[in-house]
Design an enzyme around this catalytic site. Sequence first.
Site, short mmCIF file in Angstrom:
data_model
loop_
_atom_site.label_atom_id
_atom_site.label_comp_id
_atom_site.label_asym_id
_atom_site.label_seq_id
_atom_site.Cartn_x
_atom_site.Cartn_y
_atom_site.Cartn_z
N LYS A 1 16.45 -27.56 51.21
CA LYS A 1 17.03 -26.22 51.00
C LYS A 1 17.08 -25.43 52.31
O LYS A 1 18.05 -24.73 52.59
CB LYS A 1 16.18 -25.47 49.96
CG LYS A 1 16.78 -24.18 49.51
CD LYS A 1 16.08 -23.64 48.29
CE LYS A 1 16.35 -24.46 47.04
NZ LYS A 1 15.70 -23.96 45.86
N LYS B 1 28.14 -4.44 21.81
CA LYS B 1 27.12 -5.41 21.37
C LYS B 1 27.80 -6.52 20.57
O LYS B 1 28.53 -6.23 19.61
CB LYS B 1 26.07 -4.69 20.53
CG LYS B 1 24.92 -5.57 20.16
CD LYS B 1 23.86 -4.79 19.39
CE LYS B 1 22.87 -5.76 18.78
NZ LYS B 1 22.48 -5.44 17.46
N PRO C 1 27.21 -14.89 44.07
CA PRO C 1 27.20 -15.10 45.52
C PRO C 1 25.79 -15.43 45.98
O PRO C 1 24.81 -14.94 45.41
CB PRO C 1 27.66 -13.74 46.08
CG PRO C 1 27.43 -12.75 44.99
CD PRO C 1 27.53 -13.50 43.70
N ASP C 2 25.69 -16.29 46.98
CA ASP C 2 24.37 -16.63 47.55
C ASP C 2 24.06 -15.61 48.65
O ASP C 2 24.69 -15.62 49.71
CB ASP C 2 24.41 -18.06 48.10
CG ASP C 2 23.03 -18.52 48.53
OD1 ASP C 2 22.26 -17.70 49.07
OD2 ASP C 2 22.70 -19.70 48.30
N ILE C 3 23.14 -14.74 48.36
CA ILE C 3 22.85 -13.63 49.30
C ILE C 3 22.27 -14.17 50.61
O ILE C 3 22.78 -13.89 51.69
CB ILE C 3 21.86 -12.62 48.64
CG1 ILE C 3 22.42 -12.14 47.30
CG2 ILE C 3 21.60 -11.46 49.58
CD1 ILE C 3 21.44 -11.37 46.44
N PHE D 1 12.87 -18.17 50.25
CA PHE D 1 11.80 -18.63 49.37
C PHE D 1 12.38 -19.71 48.48
O PHE D 1 13.55 -19.60 48.07
CB PHE D 1 11.25 -17.48 48.52
CG PHE D 1 10.03 -16.83 49.13
CD1 PHE D 1 10.15 -16.07 50.28
CD2 PHE D 1 8.78 -17.00 48.56
CE1 PHE D 1 9.04 -15.48 50.86
CE2 PHE D 1 7.66 -16.42 49.12
CZ PHE D 1 7.79 -15.66 50.28
N ASN E 1 14.98 -13.68 34.40
CA ASN E 1 13.98 -14.73 34.61
C ASN E 1 12.61 -14.08 34.69
O ASN E 1 12.49 -12.85 34.63
CB ASN E 1 14.32 -15.58 35.85
CG ASN E 1 14.33 -14.74 37.11
OD1 ASN E 1 13.32 -14.18 37.50
ND2 ASN E 1 15.51 -14.63 37.74
N LYS F 1 20.57 -24.01 53.61
CA LYS F 1 20.80 -22.56 53.73
C LYS F 1 20.83 -22.10 55.18
O LYS F 1 21.05 -20.91 55.46
CB LYS F 1 19.72 -21.80 52.97
CG LYS F 1 19.69 -22.11 51.49
CD LYS F 1 19.66 -20.86 50.66
CE LYS F 1 19.69 -21.23 49.19
NZ LYS F 1 20.01 -20.09 48.33
O1 C5P Z 1 18.96 -22.01 46.01
P1 C5P Z 1 17.78 -21.24 45.55
O2 C5P Z 1 18.14 -20.20 44.53
O3 C5P Z 1 16.62 -22.06 45.09
O4 C5P Z 1 17.28 -20.49 46.86
C1 C5P Z 1 16.24 -19.61 46.87
C2 C5P Z 1 16.37 -18.65 48.02
O5 C5P Z 1 17.69 -18.17 48.12
C3 C5P Z 1 15.52 -17.43 47.82
O6 C5P Z 1 15.16 -16.96 49.11
C4 C5P Z 1 16.46 -16.47 47.11
O7 C5P Z 1 16.09 -15.12 47.28
C5 C5P Z 1 17.77 -16.79 47.77
N1 C5P Z 1 18.96 -16.63 46.92
C6 C5P Z 1 19.89 -15.65 47.21
N2 C5P Z 1 21.03 -15.53 46.44
C7 C5P Z 1 21.25 -16.36 45.40
C8 C5P Z 1 20.31 -17.37 45.08
C9 C5P Z 1 19.17 -17.48 45.85
O8 C5P Z 1 19.69 -14.89 48.16
N3 C5P Z 1 22.33 -16.21 44.68
#
Ligand code: C5P
Length: 396
Positions: A337, A289, A305-307, A323, A210, A341
Amino acid sequence: MTDIQGKRILLGLSGGIAAYKAAELTRLLTQAGAEVRVVMTEAACRFITPVTMQALSGNPVHTDLWDARVSNNMAHIELSRGCDAIVVAPASADFLAKLALGLCDDLLSTLCLARECRLLAAPAMNLQMWGNPATQRNLKQLRADGIAILGPASGDQACGEVGMGRMLEAEEIFEEIDACFQPRLLAGKRVLVTAGPTFEPIDTVRGIANTSSGKMGYAVARAARDAGAAVTLVSGPTALAAPRGLERIDVSSAQQMYDAVMARVAKADVFIGVAAVADYRPTEAKGHKLKKGTGEITLQLRPNPDILGTVATRRNAPFCVGFAAETENLEANADAKRRRKKVPLLAANLAQHAFGADDNQLILFDDQGRHELPRAPKIVLARALIAHIAKLLPKK
Ligand code: C5P
């Protein structure tokens, strides 16, 4: 805008080839709105002329302890009073030795001894001189005396050798001076920051990325460091140089970022997720490739995974800051959000204004409601965010 605006900086030059960088430093300081007074040793005048420094600082340059231009003929007292910081750049091995012993046989060393303000020194010397036990002994003493030693860096030296002793670049010294004026709001805290984009491989040469530049995350890491925190920056691929004085871990994919964060989060007091983490990755990254065909192809994706979400729901979780980069319905989406979260603080910005830019505009959401931070350079916003975090941190 920096906190250097309106500050009175006394810039001292001792003898060294790096004196040319002091000219650039003077320009950066005056452009940032500082009042710069320059004092040069006799040796410094052999490397760069007082005329150059006078033209750049807009003030007469002082070189002599016995200066009839100063009404009471006490230039050392006159100059060291009323300044916010003395910065010696370059600081030669000889000058550091003098400082360590409290010697004062010329104007610069005398006014350093007579100072009431903070003193910063940017060493510049040949690598053998830097490594000499005498210099190292002096540095230990200077640090113990509360003098900030900036650098040096390692690299090519004017003498043709390569190693430690190169003076920091003007921009780096400028940043250190700016940092010394910051309140130590996070002293003793450990802060973990993620920054930049992630890169999710499709095959050995292609991937999903991105347009995040990493600038906001790096500014947050720098602001936390300037506030006195021990900072670890877990960074996706960016073209940025890491701010000095923090630990930087380079990662590429979201999974690697997750692993790097999880390995360190137990020690963190604050976690700030600024990275634009990819929500999905290709289910399978090909080991070669991909060949071009004629028909459509389908890329199958699976969630990453959502960190932030994982960190925030840990037992003994650090204070978590998220953020949110939105393209529409910023406020409603951001607030939702934050609740989803389960983070106490969320900073929202419009992706189309924030990604890649040097300026940004943030709205902070916490239990008290919304707090708008008007458009400003990212470092200014980062400092305001750190101040907000410091206010919300549980008091021990
Ligand atoms: O859900 P969204 O991606 O919009 O959330 C943004 C926030 O979550 C940011 O703080 C981003 O660094 C964190 N994030 C994360 N892991 C992910 C997706 C988003 O830590 N897989």
